[in-house]
Enzyme design. Structure first.
Site, PDB file in Angstrom:
ATOM      1  CG  ASP A 151      -6.557   6.652   2.799  1.00  0.00           C
ATOM      2  OD1 ASP A 151      -6.465   5.334   2.634  1.00  0.00           O
ATOM      3  OD2 ASP A 151      -5.834   7.496   2.432  1.00  0.00           O
ATOM      4  CG  HIS A 195      -3.079   4.569   1.834  1.00  0.00           C
ATOM      5  ND1 HIS A 195      -3.808   5.784   1.314  1.00  0.00           N
ATOM      6  CD2 HIS A 195      -2.228   4.259   1.235  1.00  0.00           C
ATOM      7  CE1 HIS A 195      -3.318   5.979   0.231  1.00  0.00           C
ATOM      8  NE2 HIS A 195      -2.267   5.181  -0.143  1.00  0.00           N
ATOM      9  CB  SER A 234       0.583   5.944  -1.201  1.00  0.00           C
ATOM     10  OG  SER A 234      -0.189   4.901  -1.478  1.00  0.00           O
TER      11      SER A 234
END
Length: 391
Positions: free
Chosen positions: A356, A359, A59
């Protein structure tokens, strides 16, 4: 009666018009999101220009592949992508507020467009020539990694997908030109490994069996053997210029700090210890592959130290916090519930190291990317990415 019928027809026609408008708007928004996932808007074509950027990983660099999977790991909802200029702030599936490190590196190296997600419907024809992104939120080196998300693309599957792309390049350019384009003008970027710890070996319930039967050294050994095979498969498909990021300080992300109820300046020792054990052995593996595979260049990106520097000295780089997530909910560091429409969001997004619970923000990504592009051997070796492009 005639008047009522006439009024009813007008209302129905109005409702149909409104429905058509909103349906058209939805399709336009979806199209914008899909197209922006692979489009660049701020390229100065620096240097000689990069051929293709092939991006593999999780991600940290996913550009929207998970949008097309039945998965719990998605970022195609607001406010993700709020600062991504190519889409006008519409979410594209990137797990940050703006560009990923892969996006920024591609821009700076002169790529014409952002690497397009492999699963995007417009990932065909000449759109592939700027590069393809295979990364997937929740993905890992090990196939079992990320099961909690139901679906994700592990590294083995991502390499399988590149095999498909490789054949498409032959069709687009002819076999000889395709081989030269891929081996001499393109860069293969791999950012993977964190999920193998966070969402596999260290994950409660799912990892009980693994941790009982495997020591950390054994698990890391398995990871590196799998990665060796994956990198060798790419080499056999004509990949020659590689950059592989090590695992960052995963014990210091807001999620880990929150669930372990740590103070602001504390990190989870076990998670960081595992990352460091893996990182030492990863560097050895890359040095070994540089000697064994003729014509290849495996560059080691010291992401751990780069991120730890930002966390430790965040004020020096203009940040207000390296502990709290800008977008998230739960606990003192907003580190439990991922970023989504119901999340609280900070006002000064460029003042937070973390977007977040997991990340980095675009502001942090820019700093990290510039070090990878122009840094010395302490952060990227044996050459930085600007030099790798020109080799």
């Amino acid at each position: 009666m005639a008047t009522r019928a006439s009024t009813s027809c007008r209302v129905s026609a109005m409702n149909l018009t409104l429905y058509s408008f909103f349906f058209f708007f939805f399709l336009l928004t979806l199209r914008t999101s899909v197209e922006a996932a692979g489009r660049g808007v701020n390229n100065n074509n620096k240097g000689g220009g990069l051929g293709a950027s092939f991006i593999f990983g999780d991600s940290l660099v996913d550009a929207g592949n998970n949008n097309y999977l039945p998965t719990l790991s998605r970022a195609n909802m607001k406010p993700n992508g709020i600062d991504f200029k190519a889409s006008g702030g519409i979410p594209t599936g990137r797990f940050t507020n703006g560009r990923t490190i892969g996006d920024i590196v591609g821009e700076e190296l002169g790529s014409a467009n952002y690497a397009i997600p492999f699963l995007a419907p417009n990932a065909t024809g000449k759109a592939l020539l700027a590069g393809v992104n295979y990364a997937s939120g929740g993905g890992g080196i090990m196939n079992a990694t990320g099961r909690i998300f139901v679906n994700r693309l592990g590294m083995d599957v991502q390499v399988d997908f590149f095999n498909t792309t490789r054949k498409q390049f032959d069709d687009l350019l002819g076999k000889e030109k395709a081989k030269e384009y891929i081996s001499k003008k393109s860069i293969f970027s791999i950012t993977i490994g964190a999920n193998d710890f966070l969402n596999n070996y260290l994950f409660p319930l799912l990892s009980v069996g693994t941790r009982f039967t495997q020591t950390p050294d054994d698990f890391i050994g398995d990871m590196l053997e799998h990665l060796r095979d994956q990198l060798t498969r790419l080499y056999k498909l004509d990949a020659r210029k590689f950059v592989i990021g090590n695992v960052g300080p995963i014990g210091c992300i807001p999620y880990q700090k929150t669930i372990n109820q740590l103070d602001e300046n504390e990190c989870v020792d076990l998670a960081n210890k595992l990352a460091n054990q893996y990182n030492v052995r990863l560097k050895n593996l890359l040095e070994e592959l540089n000697k064994k595979l003729p014509g290849a260049m495996f560059v080691h990106a010291n992401v751990y130290d780069l991120v730890m520097e930002l966390i430790t000295n965040y004020k020096k780089y203009g940040f207000k916090t390296a502990t709290k997530a800008c977008c998230g909910n739960g606990g003192q560091f907003a580190g439990i519930i991922p970023c989504g429409p119901t999340s609280s969001m900070c006002e000064e997004r460029d003042k937070y190291v973390f977007w977040d619970p997991y990340h980095p923000s675009e502001a942090a990504n820019v700093i990290i990317a510039k070090q990878l592009l122009h840094g010395d051997i302490k952060v990227i070796s044996p050459v930085n990415l600007s030099k790798l492009r020109d080799m």
